[in-house]
Design a protein around this motif. Structure first.
Motif, mmCIF file in Angstrom:
data_model
loop_
_atom_site.group_PDB
_atom_site.id
_atom_site.type_symbol
_atom_site.label_atom_id
_atom_site.label_comp_id
_atom_site.label_asym_id
_atom_site.label_seq_id
_atom_site.Cartn_x
_atom_site.Cartn_y
_atom_site.Cartn_z
ATOM 1 N N LEU A 325 13.387 -18.961 20.614
ATOM 2 C CA LEU A 325 13.280 -17.891 21.603
ATOM 3 C C LEU A 325 14.316 -18.081 22.698
ATOM 4 N N ARG A 326 14.558 -19.317 23.074
ATOM 5 C CA ARG A 326 15.577 -19.597 24.087
ATOM 6 C C ARG A 326 16.950 -19.129 23.603
ATOM 7 N N ALA A 327 17.266 -19.433 22.343
ATOM 8 C CA ALA A 327 18.560 -19.034 21.787
ATOM 9 C C ALA A 327 18.694 -17.511 21.757
ATOM 10 N N MET A 328 17.599 -16.808 21.469
ATOM 11 C CA MET A 328 17.655 -15.351 21.436
ATOM 12 C C MET A 328 17.911 -14.788 22.832
ATOM 13 N N LEU A 329 17.231 -15.325 23.836
ATOM 14 C CA LEU A 329 17.431 -14.855 25.208
ATOM 15 C C LEU A 329 18.864 -15.123 25.664
ATOM 16 N N ILE A 350 4.507 -17.939 24.799
ATOM 17 C CA ILE A 350 5.791 -18.133 25.455
ATOM 18 C C ILE A 350 5.609 -19.175 26.546
ATOM 19 N N SER A 351 6.582 -20.053 26.671
ATOM 20 C CA SER A 351 6.549 -21.062 27.716
ATOM 21 C C SER A 351 6.964 -20.456 29.046
ATOM 22 N N GLY A 352 6.146 -20.650 30.056
ATOM 23 C CA GLY A 352 6.493 -20.166 31.384
ATOM 24 C C GLY A 352 7.754 -20.817 31.910
ATOM 25 N N GLU A 358 15.596 -19.258 31.676
ATOM 26 C CA GLU A 358 16.559 -18.405 30.972
ATOM 27 C C GLU A 358 16.743 -17.017 31.589
ATOM 28 N N LEU A 359 15.689 -16.419 32.122
ATOM 29 C CA LEU A 359 15.797 -15.031 32.588
ATOM 30 C C LEU A 359 16.659 -14.858 33.833
ATOM 31 N N PRO A 360 16.825 -15.856 34.713
ATOM 32 C CA PRO A 360 17.755 -15.666 35.837
ATOM 33 C C PRO A 360 19.191 -15.394 35.401
ATOM 34 N N ALA A 361 19.532 -15.677 34.139
ATOM 35 C CA ALA A 361 20.880 -15.378 33.642
ATOM 36 C C ALA A 361 21.124 -13.876 33.532
ATOM 37 N N PHE A 362 20.060 -13.068 33.538
ATOM 38 C CA PHE A 362 20.194 -11.606 33.491
ATOM 39 C C PHE A 362 20.404 -11.114 34.927
#
Length: 438
Positions: A325-329, A350-352, A358-362
């Protein structure tokens, strides 16, 4: 609204309140369902007739509403919800006349509720062909599945006695009669349909020719083997949904579908369709080929749209856990950096901590939806990067309390601190009805 008298000597063949109560929750246009019930009850086509405007005004001179211009009144009625339109149509023949057109604009059948909805709808449309040009959206079966059922099963399933089963030829004849006249449809989805696109099946040739003449804005294709032939004739198409069991997309030319802006498809088809087209909204459907990971080379092609992709959704049928999932994000953030709305249908845990990492990269993310997702139970040890967050925030904004990685509200609270542009967040163990169709 003033009380409106009805024409003398004419009976109102309108359904009772009891009949209406049973129809309120049907995802079929309300008045459409009522007309089918009336047809069943009276043993034939519905007996309700639509008066002309002059006749309506003749008997309703005291009604201010009826004296309004018809086009203005239709615009007002179209703003009402379906239940209100449904009830208003029962007040008088004139409003029924107006609302019938409004309600027949959008026909959406939930075929999982009752197999004979399509049979009754098609019978009504064949008996009343003047209703067919009113249809703008059709989501339903091409042919009724009653042709495959036994009367004994139907009686138990629908609660009504069935004396006969329509033949396949009769069902096809009704479909041809309807869709060859439905030139005004702009949104088409044949649910649970046979492969009507294949040239090897000459029975559906009239349907293919009819669809080719439609100027569609939105089209859903599933269980189809020759979609290229259909799509070439739709230069105005803006929204396209392709199922996993569909083929023929690779036959398209670069100049086909020049206005396509929204696409739902497996990765391979999406990677073929996105380059060179103004696609802003992508929804990926995971297939067995993508069970373990998405192909990096194909995923990169999603960035070749002529417009920035600002909305991205992915349905993970086969669960992506941990590093997958990390790789997909990371693939999404690297190739589609301007995504503003991200939706992930995970159907798992999903791991919090993964979300916060990962989401701060968006950098442009404004809306996040995690559907059918559960937080993975973890220890509440505070990650080092959150101490850095507290030091970087203005005084009073940093949270000194360690985030609870098993609480969505707490995870989203810290995520909004890491993503200043993030406004809307949602997580749910169940997908809201029609959420992904919005």
């Amino acid at each position: 609204m003033n009380t409106v008298p009805q024409p003398p000597g004419q009976n109102q063949h309108l359904p009772s309140t009891t009949m209406l109560a049973g129809m309120m929750d049907w995802p079929l246009s309300s008045l459409t369902a009522v007309l089918h019930l009336m047809s069943d009850r009276d043993g034939g086509a519905p007996k309700v007739t639509s008066p002309s405007i002059s006749n309506a005004l003749e008997y309703q001179r005291n009604s201010t509403l009826a004296q309004m211009p018809e086009d203005i009144l239709i615009l007002i009625l179209d703003c009402l919800d379906k239940t209100s339109q449904f009830r208003l149509a029962r007040t008088c023949r004139y409003l029924q006349h107006l609302l019938e057109g409004v309600l027949y604009h959008h026909i959406i059948l939930d075929c999982s509720i009752s197999d004979d909805q399509t049979a009754r709808l098609h019978r009504t449309l064949v008996n009343r062909p003047s209703l067919i040009p009113l249809i703008r959206r059709y989501h339903g079966e091409l042919m009724s599945r009653l042709i495959y059922q036994e009367p004994r099963f139907l009686e138990r399933y629908t609660g009504r006695k069935t004396n006969r089963i329509i033949t396949e030829a009769e069902a096809l004849g009704r479909a041809v009669s309807i869709f060859t006249r439905a030139a005004n449809i702009v949104d088409l989805n044949f649910i649970w349909s046979l492969d009507w696109t294949s040239e090897s099946n000459p029975s559906f040739k009239p349907i293919r020719l009819a669809v080719a003449k439609m100027s569609l804005k939105r089209l859903t294709l599933s269980n189809c083997t020759d979609v290229g032939r259909i799509l070439r004739n739709q230069p105005e198409l803006e929204e396209l949904e392709i199922g996993e069991d569909t083929s023929g997309v690779l036959q398209l030319e670069e100049t086909d579908l020049p206005k396509l802006r929204s696409l739902t498809a497996p990765l391979q088809e999406a990677a073929f369709l996105v380059p060179g087209r103004p696609i802003e909204k992508i929804r990926l459907i995971q297939t067995i080929k993508d069970k373990y990971n998405f192909d990096d080379r194909l995923f990169k092609k999603l960035s070749y749209s002529t417009r920035p992709v600002i909305e991205f959704s992915v349905s993970l049928i086969h669960r992506f856990r941990g590093e997958k999932l990390r790789a997909m994000l990371q693939l999404i953030s690297q190739n589609l950096p301007q995504v503003e709305r991200l939706t992930i249908l995970e159907t798992g845990r999903i791991s919090g901590r993964l979300i916060l990492e990962e989401l701060p990269a968006f950098g442009s993310l404004r809306s996040l939806n995690l559907l059918e997702a559960y937080l993975t139970p973890v220890t509440t040890q505070r990650p080092d990067y959150l101490y850095e967050l507290d030091n970087s925030l203005p005084s009073g904004m940093g949270s000194r309390k360690p985030p609870n990685m098993e609480d969505w509200d707490d995870v989203f609270h810290h995520l909004r601190q890491l993503c200043p542009s993030l406004v809307n967040t949602m997580s749910t163990p169940h997908v809201p009805r029609n959420f992904l169709e919005q």
